[in-house]
Motif scaffolding. Structure first.
Motif, PDB file in Angstrom:
ATOM      1  N   GLU A 268     -12.944  21.677   3.664  1.00 46.90           N
ATOM      2  CA  GLU A 268     -11.843  22.468   3.136  1.00 46.90           C
ATOM      3  C   GLU A 268     -10.540  22.134   3.848  1.00 46.90           C
ATOM      4  OE1 GLU A 268     -12.795  26.575   3.297  1.00 46.90           O
ATOM      5  OE2 GLU A 268     -14.443  26.436   1.859  1.00 46.90           O
ATOM      6  N   ASN A 269     -10.627  21.785   5.135  1.00 51.31           N
ATOM      7  CA  ASN A 269      -9.431  21.501   5.931  1.00 51.31           C
ATOM      8  C   ASN A 269      -8.912  20.079   5.750  1.00 51.31           C
ATOM      9  OD1 ASN A 269      -9.338  24.072   6.975  1.00 51.31           O
ATOM     10  ND2 ASN A 269     -10.622  23.577   8.743  1.00 51.31           N
ATOM     11  N   LYS A 270      -9.670  19.237   5.041  1.00 46.45           N
ATOM     12  CA  LYS A 270      -9.219  17.869   4.813  1.00 46.45           C
ATOM     13  C   LYS A 270      -8.062  17.836   3.836  1.00 46.45           C
ATOM     14  CE  LYS A 270     -12.872  14.584   5.862  1.00 46.45           C
ATOM     15  NZ  LYS A 270     -13.677  13.480   5.317  1.00 46.45           N
ATOM     16  N   ALA A 271      -7.124  16.937   4.069  1.00 47.80           N
ATOM     17  CA  ALA A 271      -6.036  16.715   3.117  1.00 47.80           C
ATOM     18  C   ALA A 271      -6.465  15.631   2.135  1.00 47.80           C
ATOM     19  CB  ALA A 271      -4.773  16.300   3.856  1.00 47.80           C
ATOM     20  N   LYS A 272      -6.451  15.958   0.874  1.00 43.96           N
ATOM     21  CA  LYS A 272      -6.844  15.003  -0.162  1.00 43.96           C
ATOM     22  C   LYS A 272      -5.584  14.386  -0.750  1.00 43.96           C
ATOM     23  CE  LYS A 272      -9.872  14.552  -4.202  1.00 43.96           C
ATOM     24  NZ  LYS A 272     -10.720  15.282  -5.168  1.00 43.96           N
ATOM     25  N   ILE A 273      -5.480  13.060  -0.648  1.00 43.98           N
ATOM     26  CA  ILE A 273      -4.246  12.366  -1.025  1.00 43.98           C
ATOM     27  C   ILE A 273      -4.536  11.332  -2.103  1.00 43.98           C
ATOM     28  CG2 ILE A 273      -2.322  10.968  -0.169  1.00 43.98           C
ATOM     29  CD1 ILE A 273      -3.006  12.201   2.642  1.00 43.98           C
ATOM     30  N   LEU A 274      -3.736  11.354  -3.138  1.00 47.83           N
ATOM     31  CA  LEU A 274      -3.880  10.415  -4.248  1.00 47.83           C
ATOM     32  C   LEU A 274      -2.940   9.230  -4.053  1.00 47.83           C
ATOM     33  CD1 LEU A 274      -4.837   9.657  -7.155  1.00 47.83           C
ATOM     34  CD2 LEU A 274      -2.916  11.034  -8.002  1.00 47.83           C
ATOM     35  N   VAL A 275      -3.464   8.024  -4.204  1.00 47.66           N
ATOM     36  CA  VAL A 275      -2.635   6.820  -4.282  1.00 47.66           C
ATOM     37  C   VAL A 275      -2.624   6.420  -5.749  1.00 47.66           C
ATOM     38  CG1 VAL A 275      -2.296   4.447  -3.522  1.00 47.66           C
ATOM     39  CG2 VAL A 275      -3.268   6.139  -1.941  1.00 47.66           C
ATOM     40  N   LEU A 276      -1.497   6.640  -6.404  1.00 47.52           N
ATOM     41  CA  LEU A 276      -1.383   6.462  -7.841  1.00 47.52           C
ATOM     42  C   LEU A 276      -0.443   5.297  -8.131  1.00 47.52           C
ATOM     43  CD1 LEU A 276      -2.034   7.643 -10.697  1.00 47.52           C
ATOM     44  CD2 LEU A 276       0.073   8.977 -10.464  1.00 47.52           C
ATOM     45  N   PHE A 277      -0.902   4.325  -8.919  1.00 41.04           N
ATOM     46  CA  PHE A 277      -0.073   3.141  -9.107  1.00 41.04           C
ATOM     47  C   PHE A 277      -0.150   2.623 -10.532  1.00 41.04           C
ATOM     48  CE2 PHE A 277      -4.238   1.366  -8.480  1.00 41.04           C
ATOM     49  CZ  PHE A 277      -4.255   0.210  -9.262  1.00 41.04           C
ATOM     50  N   TYR A 278       0.839   1.819 -10.878  1.00 38.79           N
ATOM     51  CA  TYR A 278       0.789   0.962 -12.065  1.00 38.79           C
ATOM     52  C   TYR A 278       1.015  -0.459 -11.575  1.00 38.79           C
ATOM     53  CZ  TYR A 278       1.984  -1.576 -16.261  1.00 38.79           C
ATOM     54  OH  TYR A 278       2.002  -2.512 -17.256  1.00 38.79           O
ATOM     55  N   SER A 279       0.231  -1.403 -12.097  1.00 41.01           N
ATOM     56  CA  SER A 279       0.359  -2.793 -11.651  1.00 41.01           C
ATOM     57  C   SER A 279       0.217  -3.726 -12.841  1.00 41.01           C
ATOM     58  CB  SER A 279      -0.715  -3.113 -10.600  1.00 41.01           C
ATOM     59  OG  SER A 279      -0.534  -4.414 -10.075  1.00 41.01           O
ATOM     60  N   ASP A 280       1.082  -4.736 -12.882  1.00 35.43           N
ATOM     61  CA  ASP A 280       0.984  -5.744 -13.941  1.00 35.43           C
ATOM     62  C   ASP A 280      -0.054  -6.812 -13.598  1.00 35.43           C
ATOM     63  OD1 ASP A 280       2.947  -4.776 -15.779  1.00 35.43           O
ATOM     64  OD2 ASP A 280       4.496  -5.442 -14.385  1.00 35.43           O
ATOM     65  N   ASN A 281       0.134  -7.433 -12.436  1.00 36.51           N
ATOM     66  CA  ASN A 281      -0.713  -8.575 -12.061  1.00 36.51           C
ATOM     67  C   ASN A 281      -1.528  -8.339 -10.796  1.00 36.51           C
ATOM     68  OD1 ASN A 281       0.323 -10.261 -14.214  1.00 36.51           O
ATOM     69  ND2 ASN A 281       2.235 -10.355 -13.020  1.00 36.51           N
ATOM     70  N   GLY A 282      -1.505  -7.110 -10.281  1.00 35.61           N
ATOM     71  CA  GLY A 282      -2.333  -6.801  -9.117  1.00 35.61           C
ATOM     72  C   GLY A 282      -1.575  -6.712  -7.815  1.00 35.61           C
ATOM     73  N   GLY A 283      -0.286  -7.095  -7.791  1.00 38.52           N
ATOM     74  CA  GLY A 283       0.471  -7.059  -6.537  1.00 38.52           C
ATOM     75  C   GLY A 283       0.658  -5.642  -6.016  1.00 38.52           C
ATOM     76  N   THR A 284       0.999  -4.709  -6.903  1.00 41.48           N
ATOM     77  CA  THR A 284       1.182  -3.312  -6.481  1.00 41.48           C
ATOM     78  C   THR A 284      -0.149  -2.723  -6.033  1.00 41.48           C
ATOM     79  OG1 THR A 284       2.927  -3.138  -8.157  1.00 41.48           O
ATOM     80  CG2 THR A 284       2.177  -1.097  -7.151  1.00 41.48           C
ATOM     81  N   TYR A 285      -1.235  -3.137  -6.679  1.00 40.26           N
ATOM     82  CA  TYR A 285      -2.560  -2.663  -6.289  1.00 40.26           C
ATOM     83  C   TYR A 285      -2.899  -3.098  -4.869  1.00 40.26           C
ATOM     84  CZ  TYR A 285      -7.686  -2.361  -6.217  1.00 40.26           C
ATOM     85  OH  TYR A 285      -8.992  -2.097  -5.877  1.00 40.26           O
ATOM     86  N   GLU A 286      -2.506  -4.308  -4.495  1.00 45.11           N
ATOM     87  CA  GLU A 286      -2.762  -4.772  -3.128  1.00 45.11           C
ATOM     88  C   GLU A 286      -2.065  -3.871  -2.109  1.00 45.11           C
ATOM     89  OE1 GLU A 286      -4.848  -7.137  -2.061  1.00 45.11           O
ATOM     90  OE2 GLU A 286      -5.489  -7.324  -4.159  1.00 45.11           O
ATOM     91  N   LEU A 287      -0.816  -3.505  -2.412  1.00 45.32           N
ATOM     92  CA  LEU A 287      -0.120  -2.566  -1.526  1.00 45.32           C
ATOM     93  C   LEU A 287      -0.798  -1.202  -1.517  1.00 45.32           C
ATOM     94  CD1 LEU A 287       3.715  -3.162  -2.093  1.00 45.32           C
ATOM     95  CD2 LEU A 287       2.363  -3.740  -0.084  1.00 45.32           C
TER      96      LEU A 287
END
Length: 380
Positions: free
Chosen positions: A24-43
């Protein structure tokens, strides 16, 4: 042995409670992205790595829409509504001419309902981007920030954290607002090791802020108040004309108010005469009695208007209607006759017009009216 079992059971219970509390005390964090060729996904993976390196945090990586890119096709897609369930969100997108990518922009355009409900207020947010040549990267992050600021999210920049450790011999995508990667600058692998390092630090930062602020903003759904219908205008729009209040034919009042309740009795009197007088089946048919019922209910409403000083908006509820009809002993369709009065009441007052009801027959009624209505209303 029995004592040992009890002790072991107690230890297991304590462990289970501690695990539950820790979750319950854990912070749940979303990494939400859009990527064309995968570069943003790598970050995005580096940001997630930084988040998970902090204690009491967990991360989820999702994209805003499905992709046919082999690197991306198995990554789950986020729904707009789930955003409010996270303690922090890291947003990632390519830079399109100094702005957010079309894919991310389309997703954000669907968050209007969250905005009207204040659902994202107080949630920490940070932005990373795949910047191509690097032209307009700060403008793009600022543009992204504008959308998040409108939601009341807490914007978390990177500042110059980690800049002293990056390789300055090649161009890097560092900014004070958030990490970017210069994907079209191909003198090294992109994201570069330095860009990956900065993205990881950015993940650590959003994790610390999200954990620190977890639970400080209680998400309350704001339900827009509906504009109340003006009953007086409803009468005008529906061309419902209330008559003059009929004068009492004896030693009584058109209405009596007791506390917030108004009690009214009326018959089918119009312009000093009874409309469709007599008994159903002998002198009248059902249609004529229904006409008399409408006249009677209009009289009730006219008296009610007088009881509230001319403003029917002061009526809080129609509590009870009772219809008494001059009918033969074997007649059984009194409810159909009374529906005219009930429908008119709901037409005028809406939900406040819905009421309890009684109907009955009588061998005769005062002044030879075919109907008498007794009504109880709650008023301000």
């Amino acid at each position: 042995m029995k004592k040992l079992h009890i002790i072991l059971a107690g230890i297991l219970t304590i462990l289970a409670v501690n695990i539950s509390v820790a979750k319950e005390n854990k912070a749940k964090i979303l990494v939400l992205f859009y990527s064309d060729n995968g570069g943003t996904y790598e970050l995005a993976k580096e940001v997630a790595k930084g988040i998970e390196s902090e204690k009491n945090t967990e991360t989820v990586i999702k994209q805003v829409k499905t992709s046919s890119n082999p690197k991306l096709k198995n990554i789950p897609v986020a729904s707009v509504d789930e955003l409010k369930s996270y303690d922090g969100i890291a947003f990632g997108s390519p830079v399109y001419f100094g702005n957010i990518s079309t894919g991310m922009s389309e997703f954000l355009s669907k968050t209007v309902n969250l905005w009207t409900k204040h659902a994202l207020e107080g949630i920490p947010a940070t932005v990373f981007m795949s910047a191509g040549s690097g032209a307009g990267k700060e403008l793009a992050i600022q543009s992204f920030w504008n959308s998040l600021a409108v939601h009341g999210m807490i914007l978390v920049p990177t500042g110059i954290r980690g800049n002293e450790n990056i390789d300055k011999n090649i161009p890097q995508g560092n900014t004070v607002l958030g990490t970017t990667s210069l994907n079209s600058v191909k003198n090294t692998e992109r994201p570069s090791q330095s860009e990956r390092y900065l993205a990881e630090l950015q993940g650590k930062t959003i994790a610390k802020v999200s954990l620190a602020l977890k639970g400080t903003f209680v998400q309350k759904e704001i339900i827009p108040t509906q504009e109340k219908a003006d009953v007086n205008k409803v009468l005008q729009q529906k061309q419902i004309v209330l008559p003059q209040v009929p004068k009492p034919a004896g030693n009584y009042q058109p209405y009596v108010r007791s506390g917030n309740l108004v009690f009214i009795n009326q018959v089918a009197l119009k312009d000093g005469k009874i409309v469709n007088p007599g008994k159903l089946g002998t002198a009248l048919n059902e249609q004529q009695v229904k006409e008399a019922t409408k006249v009677t209910m209009l009289n009730v409403l006219a008296v009610l208007r007088e009881a509230v000083g001319g403003d029917l908006n002061k009526v809080k509820q129609c509590v009870q209607l009772t219809g008494i009809f001059n009918t033969p002993d074997d007649y059984a369709k009194h409810a159909d006759l009374m529906n005219i009065a009930s429908d008119l009441t709901v037409e005028v007052f809406g939900e406040k017009g819905k009421h309890a009801r009684g109907t009955l027959g009588a061998s005769s009624l005062p002044v030879n009216s075919s109907v008498e209505i007794q009504a109880v209303f709650e008023v301000e």
